[in-house]
Write an enzyme that holds these catalytic residues in place. Structure first.
Site, mmCIF file in Angstrom:
data_model
loop_
_atom_site.group_PDB
_atom_site.id
_atom_site.type_symbol
_atom_site.label_atom_id
_atom_site.label_comp_id
_atom_site.label_asym_id
_atom_site.label_seq_id
_atom_site.Cartn_x
_atom_site.Cartn_y
_atom_site.Cartn_z
ATOM 1 N N LYS A 167 3.651 9.742 10.078
ATOM 2 C CA LYS A 167 3.159 9.658 8.835
ATOM 3 C C LYS A 167 2.008 10.585 8.571
ATOM 4 O O LYS A 167 1.264 10.600 9.206
ATOM 5 C CB LYS A 167 2.739 8.212 8.818
ATOM 6 N N GLN A 206 0.871 -1.201 0.037
ATOM 7 C CA GLN A 206 -0.026 0.016 -0.121
ATOM 8 C C GLN A 206 0.957 1.243 -0.004
ATOM 9 O O GLN A 206 0.504 2.182 -0.627
ATOM 10 C CB GLN A 206 -0.884 -0.149 1.224
ATOM 11 N N GLU A 224 -3.143 9.669 -0.579
ATOM 12 C CA GLU A 224 -2.471 10.520 0.449
ATOM 13 C C GLU A 224 -1.222 11.383 -0.410
ATOM 14 O O GLU A 224 -0.287 11.872 0.073
ATOM 15 C CB GLU A 224 -1.587 9.374 1.245
ATOM 16 N N ASP A 251 4.307 0.127 4.219
ATOM 17 C CA ASP A 251 3.111 -0.218 4.734
ATOM 18 C C ASP A 251 2.551 -1.148 3.823
ATOM 19 O O ASP A 251 2.077 -0.830 3.079
ATOM 20 C CB ASP A 251 2.142 1.010 5.065
ATOM 21 N N GLU A 299 5.149 -1.746 8.262
ATOM 22 C CA GLU A 299 3.853 -1.585 8.966
ATOM 23 C C GLU A 299 2.932 -2.846 8.419
ATOM 24 O O GLU A 299 3.115 -3.097 7.346
ATOM 25 C CB GLU A 299 3.434 -0.388 8.638
ATOM 26 N N LYS A 330 -3.424 6.186 15.429
ATOM 27 C CA LYS A 330 -4.405 6.873 14.770
ATOM 28 C C LYS A 330 -5.422 7.133 15.833
ATOM 29 O O LYS A 330 -6.012 6.241 16.072
ATOM 30 C CB LYS A 330 -5.035 5.961 13.634
#
EC number: 4.2.1.11
Length: 431
Positions: free
Chosen positions: A392, A167, A209, A246, A289, A341
């Protein structure tokens, strides 16, 4: 006392054009704190619940009027007359009012927006920056540091419409002495990567992103493109800049196997751990990750056994910023870092608890955005306030990402040398 006299909310849009909750907390002095809840794309199954209306006639079912109503009625009634400076008390009231394990009644998006808005109002009332107020709550006043950015410059998986399975491919400018310089290095690599991709005839459109999302033959081809961009920018991969992945492995884990459909490969847990180990030997990948599925704890144990002494292994979907799940991971020796998060857990207090538990166990904590972001920059203050050391927050384009970087620039300038940038030392396994 910073007395709360009103709490209100509205439906606003996030960076993907989907509704989210914005809340205001109004104090007797006239001060107003406002905050927005972010929203994720690849989400862990045990995250706190993001309350959506599910009315197909509005925003294709993604409206948040129920969450807004929860703020404007029950949360408002419960918080009026309370002291905005008492963050843990406010969060406890909302959590108790909801009454569920995953905030399913009021919605984590409703509770979080109010939780952060209250913190902002209290900071303004005290006449201090948000990071200073959060540090007060956290017991870390004056212990600031600037985070190493993990810059997501090439996207695959759920963040892009392409054939790359992993990802996020990220760069970390570690060989510099300040956040300002790290940001410059990242931006220069980003622009060089665009040229590298363009010269190969590849798509330079960006994902959620802000990272590029070209079709590439393999995950290794993505790493090779980044390596070329780093070199063209005048930097050395491994010393000036390190790499992070990730995998978001839960998105391609099926029937006990890891299916890299873009490459036409299928792996067992042990084989996928070896695959990641091989990549990290051939490229300076210092952080991975979600290298295994959130439910594949045996796979996580294998990955930690193979790589845990030299690579930072970050649990995102694995831990979902939840102290109960994190404690299980710590006790079982799984992973060595947690992604933070705050909408996964739904309040500022619980977020701070997760960071503290991680640090006390010798884990690192990486503060993170979501793929659905807003102009809200609270995570920048959170990273500095807790001295988390890593953040991040996407690529070097899209205002929803750059807003956080710019906030960090201003904080670094304000703190004038009293918040060090420690580079590689912040990353687990590289200390």
């Amino acid at each position: 006392m910073a007395e709360i006299v009103d709490v209100r909310a509205r439906e606003v849009l996030d960076s993907r054009g989907n509704p989210t909750v914005e809340a205001d907390v109004v104090l007797k002095s006239g001060v107003v704190g406002s905050a927005c809840a972010p929203s994720g794309a690849s989400t862990g199954s045990r995250e706190a619940l993001e309350l959506r209306d599910k009315d197909p006639a509005r925003y294709m079912g993604k409206g948040v009027l129920k969450a807004v109503d929860a703020v404007n009625t029950s949360i408002r009634s419960a918080l009026i007359g309370r002291d905005a400076r008492e963050q843990r008390e406010l969060d406890r009231i909302m959590i108790d009012l909801d009454g569920t394990e995953n905030k399913a009644n009021l919605g984590a998006n409703a509770i979080l927006a109010v939780s952060l808005a209250a913190a902002k109002a209290a900071a303004q009332e005290k006449g201090v920056p948000l990071y200073a107020h959060i540090a007060d709550i956290n017991g870390t006043s004056g212990q600031y540091s600037m985070p190493v950015p993990m810059m997501n410059i090439l996207n695959g998986g759920e963040h892009a419409d392409n054939n790359v399975d992993i990802q996020e491919f990220m760069v970390q400018p570690v060989g510099v002495a300040s956040f300002r310089e790290a940001l410059r290095v990242g931006a220069e690599i980003f622009h060089n990567l665009k040229k590298v991709l363009h010269d190969k005839g590849l798509n330079t459109a960006v994902g959620d992103e802000g990272g590029f999302a070209p079709n590439l033959p393999s995950n290794e081809a993505a790493l090779a493109a980044i390596e070329e961009a780093v070199t063209k920018a005048g930097y050395k991969l491994g010393s000036d800049v390190t790499l992070a992945l990730d995998c978001a492995s839960s998105e391609f884990y099926k029937d006990g196997q890891y299916n890299l459909s873009g490459e036409g490969k299928v792996f067992s847990s042990e084989e996928f751990a070896d695959y990641l180990g091989d990549l990290s030997q051939r490229y300076p990948i210092v952080s991975i990750e979600d290298g295994m599925d959130e439910s594949d704890w045996d796979g996580w144990a294998a990955l930690t056994r193979k790589l845990g002494d030299k690579v930072q292994l970050v649990g995102d979907d694995l831990f979902v910023t939840n102290t109960k799940i994190l404690k299980q991971g710590i006790d079982k020796g799984i992973a060595n870092s947690i992604l933070i998060k705050f909408n996964q857990i739904g309040s500022l207090s619980e977020t701070l608890d997760a960071i503290k538990m991680a640090k006390d166990a010798g884990f690192t904590a990486v503060i993170s955005h979501r793929s659905g972001e807003t102009e809200d920059t609270t995570i920048a203050d959170l990273a500095v306030a807790t001295s988390a050391g890593q953040i991040k927050t996407g690529s070097l384009c899209r205002s929803d990402r750059v807003a956080k970087y710019n906030r960090l620039l201003r904080i670094e300038e304000e703190l004038a040398g009293s918040a060090p940038y420690r580079g590689l030392k912040e990353i687990k396994g590289q200390e």
